[in-house]
Design a protein around this motif. Structure first.
Motif, PDB file in Angstrom:
ATOM      1  N   MET A   7      -6.105  48.742  89.303  1.00 22.08           N
ATOM      2  CA  MET A   7      -4.488  49.021  89.671  1.00 22.08           C
ATOM      3  C   MET A   7      -3.433  49.425  89.539  1.00 22.08           C
ATOM      4  O   MET A   7      -3.534  48.329  87.618  1.00 22.08           O
ATOM      5  N   LYS A   8      -2.830  50.305  88.622  1.00 21.76           N
ATOM      6  CA  LYS A   8      -1.981  50.885  87.443  1.00 21.76           C
ATOM      7  C   LYS A   8      -0.725  49.809  87.505  1.00 21.76           C
ATOM      8  O   LYS A   8      -0.482  50.077  88.726  1.00 21.76           O
ATOM      9  N   ASN A   9      -0.047  50.082  87.289  1.00 19.54           N
ATOM     10  CA  ASN A   9       1.655  49.362  86.817  1.00 19.54           C
ATOM     11  C   ASN A   9       2.856  50.732  85.779  1.00 19.54           C
ATOM     12  O   ASN A   9       2.219  51.311  85.777  1.00 19.54           O
ATOM     13  N   LEU A  10       3.850  50.611  87.528  1.00 22.75           N
ATOM     14  CA  LEU A  10       4.684  51.771  87.200  1.00 22.75           C
ATOM     15  C   LEU A  10       6.178  51.011  86.804  1.00 22.75           C
ATOM     16  O   LEU A  10       5.966  50.199  87.936  1.00 22.75           O
ATOM     17  N   TYR A  11       6.344  51.616  85.704  1.00 23.66           N
ATOM     18  CA  TYR A  11       7.535  51.939  85.411  1.00 23.66           C
ATOM     19  C   TYR A  11       8.616  52.270  85.501  1.00 23.66           C
ATOM     20  O   TYR A  11       8.177  53.683  85.218  1.00 23.66           O
ATOM     21  N   ILE A  12       9.358  52.083  86.117  1.00 22.15           N
ATOM     22  CA  ILE A  12      11.036  53.384  85.937  1.00 22.15           C
ATOM     23  C   ILE A  12      12.099  53.050  85.386  1.00 22.15           C
ATOM     24  O   ILE A  12      12.165  51.784  85.890  1.00 22.15           O
ATOM     25  N   ALA A  13      12.127  53.262  84.898  1.00 22.36           N
ATOM     26  CA  ALA A  13      13.527  53.779  83.976  1.00 22.36           C
ATOM     27  C   ALA A  13      15.069  54.591  84.806  1.00 22.36           C
ATOM     28  O   ALA A  13      14.530  55.830  85.892  1.00 22.36           O
ATOM     29  N   GLU A  14      16.024  54.729  84.128  1.00 25.18           N
ATOM     30  CA  GLU A  14      16.987  55.155  85.014  1.00 25.18           C
ATOM     31  C   GLU A  14      17.322  56.690  84.193  1.00 25.18           C
ATOM     32  O   GLU A  14      17.749  57.106  84.538  1.00 25.18           O
ATOM     33  N   LYS A  15      17.478  56.795  82.733  1.00 25.15           N
ATOM     34  CA  LYS A  15      16.755  58.341  81.819  1.00 25.15           C
ATOM     35  C   LYS A  15      16.039  58.162  81.182  1.00 25.15           C
ATOM     36  O   LYS A  15      14.694  57.612  81.066  1.00 25.15           O
ATOM     37  N   PRO A  16      15.430  59.452  80.910  1.00 24.31           N
ATOM     38  CA  PRO A  16      13.788  60.035  79.985  1.00 24.31           C
ATOM     39  C   PRO A  16      14.241  59.069  79.016  1.00 24.31           C
ATOM     40  O   PRO A  16      13.031  58.781  78.666  1.00 24.31           O
ATOM     41  N   ALA A  43       6.800  51.191  73.454  1.00 23.40           N
ATOM     42  CA  ALA A  43       6.593  50.393  73.706  1.00 23.40           C
ATOM     43  C   ALA A  43       5.393  49.308  74.401  1.00 23.40           C
ATOM     44  O   ALA A  43       4.774  48.436  73.313  1.00 23.40           O
ATOM     45  N   LEU A  44       5.125  50.204  75.259  1.00 24.51           N
ATOM     46  CA  LEU A  44       3.370  50.282  76.263  1.00 24.51           C
ATOM     47  C   LEU A  44       2.529  50.266  75.034  1.00 24.51           C
ATOM     48  O   LEU A  44       1.677  50.249  75.709  1.00 24.51           O
ATOM     49  N   GLY A  45       2.800  51.148  74.196  1.00 25.11           N
ATOM     50  CA  GLY A  45       2.175  51.949  73.166  1.00 25.11           C
ATOM     51  C   GLY A  45       0.997  53.467  74.071  1.00 25.11           C
ATOM     52  O   GLY A  45      -0.161  53.631  73.392  1.00 25.11           O
ATOM     53  N   MET A  46       1.918  54.336  74.082  1.00 27.42           N
ATOM     54  CA  MET A  46       1.017  54.853  75.326  1.00 27.42           C
ATOM     55  C   MET A  46       1.665  56.116  74.216  1.00 27.42           C
ATOM     56  O   MET A  46       2.681  56.715  73.659  1.00 27.42           O
ATOM     57  N   LYS A  47       0.084  57.007  74.051  1.00 30.50           N
ATOM     58  CA  LYS A  47       0.444  58.180  73.835  1.00 30.50           C
ATOM     59  C   LYS A  47       1.830  59.206  73.803  1.00 30.50           C
ATOM     60  O   LYS A  47       1.738  59.408  75.477  1.00 30.50           O
ATOM     61  N   GLU A  63       1.094  58.696  81.612  1.00 32.27           N
ATOM     62  CA  GLU A  63       0.266  58.540  82.615  1.00 32.27           C
ATOM     63  C   GLU A  63      -0.699  57.447  81.482  1.00 32.27           C
ATOM     64  O   GLU A  63      -1.051  59.182  80.664  1.00 32.27           O
ATOM     65  N   ASN A  64      -1.848  56.091  81.587  1.00 33.45           N
ATOM     66  CA  ASN A  64      -2.542  56.850  81.228  1.00 33.45           C
ATOM     67  C   ASN A  64      -3.342  55.885  81.704  1.00 33.45           C
ATOM     68  O   ASN A  64      -3.458  55.593  83.328  1.00 33.45           O
ATOM     69  N   GLU A  65      -4.933  54.773  80.969  1.00 33.82           N
ATOM     70  CA  GLU A  65      -5.659  54.885  82.828  1.00 33.82           C
ATOM     71  C   GLU A  65      -5.960  53.362  82.759  1.00 33.82           C
ATOM     72  O   GLU A  65      -5.697  53.179  84.232  1.00 33.82           O
ATOM     73  N   ASP A  66      -3.879  52.367  82.836  1.00 29.37           N
ATOM     74  CA  ASP A  66      -3.107  51.840  83.612  1.00 29.37           C
ATOM     75  C   ASP A  66      -1.898  51.612  83.854  1.00 29.37           C
ATOM     76  O   ASP A  66      -1.362  50.597  84.052  1.00 29.37           O
ATOM     77  N   THR A  67      -0.754  52.572  83.196  1.00 31.17           N
ATOM     78  CA  THR A  67       0.166  52.509  82.930  1.00 31.17           C
ATOM     79  C   THR A  67       0.466  53.574  83.549  1.00 31.17           C
ATOM     80  O   THR A  67       0.419  54.816  82.923  1.00 31.17           O
ATOM     81  N   VAL A  68       2.002  53.820  84.110  1.00 28.29           N
ATOM     82  CA  VAL A  68       2.958  54.869  84.545  1.00 28.29           C
ATOM     83  C   VAL A  68       3.867  54.464  84.139  1.00 28.29           C
ATOM     84  O   VAL A  68       4.490  54.035  84.346  1.00 28.29           O
ATOM     85  N   VAL A  69       4.637  55.499  83.614  1.00 27.59           N
ATOM     86  CA  VAL A  69       5.902  55.666  83.358  1.00 27.59           C
ATOM     87  C   VAL A  69       6.787  57.271  84.301  1.00 27.59           C
ATOM     88  O   VAL A  69       5.384  58.214  83.144  1.00 27.59           O
ATOM     89  N   THR A  70       7.605  56.134  84.275  1.00 22.48           N
ATOM     90  CA  THR A  70       8.721  57.822  84.896  1.00 22.48           C
ATOM     91  C   THR A  70       9.959  57.225  84.636  1.00 22.48           C
ATOM     92  O   THR A  70      11.065  56.185  84.109  1.00 22.48           O
ATOM     93  N   TRP A  71      10.935  58.293  85.320  1.00 23.87           N
ATOM     94  CA  TRP A  71      12.691  57.911  85.549  1.00 23.87           C
ATOM     95  C   TRP A  71      13.217  58.800  86.567  1.00 23.87           C
ATOM     96  O   TRP A  71      12.700  59.631  86.765  1.00 23.87           O
ATOM     97  N   CYS A  72      14.630  57.830  86.475  1.00 23.45           N
ATOM     98  CA  CYS A  72      15.318  58.811  87.291  1.00 23.45           C
ATOM     99  C   CYS A  72      16.066  59.948  86.033  1.00 23.45           C
ATOM    100  O   CYS A  72      15.720  59.610  84.928  1.00 23.45           O
TER     101      CYS A  72
END
Length: 680
Positions: free
Chosen positions: A1-10, A19-23, A36-45
């Motif tokens: 399962m993946k972790n999704l991080y949702i921020a307020e702005k890009p 900080a999460l070391g994503m390429k 997105e990578n193998e275990d993490t997704v980062v998105t934003w409003c």
């Protein structure tokens, strides 16, 4: 399962991705709206993605403004996706509902509004809460260290349900008051106002916070207009080296005399001249020392910056608006230079105090203050800051004071002049608290002279003169904060030798008087608000309340919040209810603004009361803290809206109200004539 991080702005999402070391974190747009990578997704409003629906969405008949359709109180509120943000909402919604996303980290701004932004998105996306582990990331800066701490210590989102309730209620309250009161007052008065001003159309826009702030500005302007300056006359004794000022004491022949303006001045010049005649009657003309007081006075460094204090100082020092200040410090925050800006606190938390050496140590690389940061680190005094007044967990709600992180200094090169100046005053204020208090040596003299006269029922008297001297003995924190001009004009700054000379005087010593002088003064009207002092007045709204019990009840609650006060001023300017001078930052009402004030004063008067607005804010804080239930607040809110809307419907004063407008009109005709004369 993946972790999704949702921020307020890009931009914030990029910092989380780094900080999460994503390429690809630097671009944060490789997958059109998320990373997105193998275990993490980062998105934003993109700020708010969702907004409250207008009344016509509930019923098309509500689009037309009519007394028959108000008060309008929805049983269940409707929301809709903002058109301009629909693409990003669809991306976020799809990610929130992906089956391979097991945990959602909510990384929107750590405050009421940030909570509201995410909760609305989750609501509209129809997230099945039973299938997701939802965590709230609460951070005070965007450094990698703080981001990772926030992720590690993230609590379950349900721990913030009370804050969410307060956020929803704040929005509903502003919606209900805006919709119902603006419609009611426009239906009742817009025809009258439109005709009076010769306008094509007129909507009377009012709101819970906006109208109260308008009231503060108009009241101040009317106080200034009604002010009648009163002259007064002080008597000064000039001796060799200093001046002393006459004041009444219990032994004065003029004690409680109707001739006095107050204890150190007369209403008429003739009375001051009479006193001088009496003082000069017998030779030799001298004053006898009655008291010599020597003491050392300490002045501690000021408290740290919260947003309101920073906005006030930036208005005063740099002549920039509260909105410009907030945008500036937000940029500093996003570039990792300072901590979270939307804070009301002026202190640090105990937890931060334990690690504060990192912030100070980082400033050793900030050239303008490097020597001070190095000195503080070498002395080690910062280690005891937790026991000082600058650390107090009880005075912190969401965030501690604005301080430099000690990181991100490489970003300083990309800042403009104002941004660098704002960073500098934040850094100076922060380092100041680790320096000793400034020390002043003070000498106060009390001198007297007998007079022989008859004033009312009194014969003769001992008249007293006072002189104060001050010398900066140890600059302490002023070394870094900068020497400020001393506003106390009665304190005469002297050299070491002069101060020692006056300190050596003893009781009974005689000091020859060269001349007695009269100094004319005049009472001053209240000052107009600047954008900065208006922000402070909004923050400290409780001080405007005369009722002591009510003032204590809402202590700590202001008008609006640190996150919204600047936008309230901007909205009043946009509505042309007030004018903001960009050069001086002075705020004044417009003629339309004063008309709106008079309309409210004669319809929904409580909208203009600081105590009403601050009490609502206090109630919202109670909901966030769990001391007031959501249902209790909702019932009170709905009743207030219904009662006042129905009251406006019964009013029949719209034809008489123009008499009030007539009283104000001449002031704007004069102003218009002056502008026309300048142009010609």
């Amino acid at each position: 399962m993946k972790n999704l991080y949702i921020a307020e702005k890009p931009s914030v999402a990029r910092e989380f991705a780094k900080a999460l070391g994503m390429k690809g974190a630097a671009t944060a747009g490789a997958r059109d709206g998320y990373l997105e990578n193998e275990d993490t997704v980062v998105t934003w409003c993109v700020g708010h993605l969702i907004t409250m629906s207008y009344p016509e969405v509930y019923d098309p008949a509500l689009k037309k403004w009519s007394f028959d359709t108000i008060p309008f109180i929805p049983e269940e509120y409707k929301y809709e996706i903002i058109d301009a943000s629909s693409k990003q909402f669809q991306i976020v919604s799809r990610l929130l509902n992906r089956e391979d996303v097991g945990r959602i980290y909510v990384c929107t701004d750590s405050g009421r509004e940030g909570e509201y932004i995410y909760r609305l998105v989750e609501q509209m996306a129809g997230v099945d809460k039973s299938k997701k582990d939802r965590r709230r990331v609460w951070i005070d800066s965007q450094t990698e260290e703080e981001i990772m701490r926030g992720i590690r210590e993230a609590k379950e989102l349900s721990a913030y349900d009370n804050l969410s309730d307060a956020a929803y209620l704040r929005a509903q309250e502003d919606y209900l008051m805006g919709i119902n009161f603006s419609r009611a007052l426009s239906l009742k008065y817009s025809y009258t106002v439109r005709n009076y001003l010769g306008m094509d159309r007129c909507v009377i826009a009012v709101g819970r916070v906006m109208t109260c702030v308008l009231g503060m500005i108009v009241k101040r302007e009317r106080e200034i207009r009604q002010f009648v300056p009163t002259p007064f006359y002080r008597v000064l004794a000039s001796t060799e080296g200093f001046e002393a000022e006459w004041k009444t004491t219990k032994d004065s022949a003029y004690l409680d005399s109707p001739l006095l303006y107050k204890e150190n001045g007369f209403k008429k010049e003739e009375s001051a001249k009479q006193l001088i005649t009496e003082l000069s009657a017998d030779a030799p003309i001298e004053l006898i020392v009655q008291k010599v007081e020597k003491k050392t006075e300490k002045k501690a460094p000021p408290m740290l910056y919260n947003l309101a204090e920073l906005q006030n100082d930036c208005s005063r020092l740099f002549k920039i608006s509260p909105t410009d200040t907030l945008n500036t410090v937000q940029t500093l925050y996003e570039r990792k230079l300072v901590t979270y800006p939307r804070t009301d606190a002026r202190v640090l938390s105990t937890a931060v105090a334990k690690e504060i050496g990192k912030n100070i140590g980082g400033l050793q690389k900030y050239e303008p203050l490097a020597q001070y940061a190095q000195y503080i680190m070498q002395q080690g005094g910062y280690k005891g800051v937790a026991k000082s007044k600058y650390v107090n967990d009880k005075q912190i709600t969401d965030h501690y004071a604005i301080i430099p992180t000690g990181q991100g200094l490489g970003n300083l090169n990309g800042l403009n002049d104002i941004q660098r100046k704002v960073y500098d005053i934040i850094a100076r204020r922060f380092l100041s608290i680790f320096f000793p208090a400034a020390e002043y040596e003070k000498v106060s003299l009390v001198l007297s002279r007998q007079i022989h006269t008859v004033v009312g029922e009194k014969e003769n008297g001992t008249e007293s003169f006072f002189a104060n001297f001050k010398r900066l003995k140890n600059p302490g924190y002023l070394t870094i904060a900068g020497l400020s001009s001393d506003k106390k004009q009665e304190e005469q700054k002297l050299t070491d030798e002069e101060l020692a000379k006056f300190a050596s005087l003893k009781k009974g010593d005689a000091i020859p008087v060269q001349t007695f002088n009269i100094k004319e003064g005049e009472t001053s009207p209240p000052k107009r608000y600047s954008s900065g002092t208006l922000i402070l007045a909004m923050e400290n709204a409780g001080q405007l309340i005369e009722d002591e019990e009510l003032r204590s009840q809402i202590k700590g609650s202001g008008i609006g919040t640190s996150a919204t006060r600047d936008s309230i001023i901007t909205k009043l300017v946009t509505n042309k209810y007030i004018a903001l001078n960009k050069k001086t930052q002075i705020v004044t009402p417009t003629f339309l603004g004063e008309i709106i004030y008079d309309v409210c004063l004669n319809s929904i008067q409580s909208l203009l009361w600081a105590e009403m607005t601050a009490s609502w804010e206090k109630g919202l804080s109670g909901v966030a803290e769990g001391t007031i239930s959501k249902d209790e607040y909702t019932a009170k809110m709905n009743k207030f809206v219904c009662d006042n809307t129905n009251a406006v419907k019964q009013i029949r004063n719209q034809n008489q109200i123009t008499r009030l407008f007539d009283r104000t009109k001449p002031f704007y005709e004069k102003a218009g004539a002056k502008k026309a004369a300048k142009k010609s």
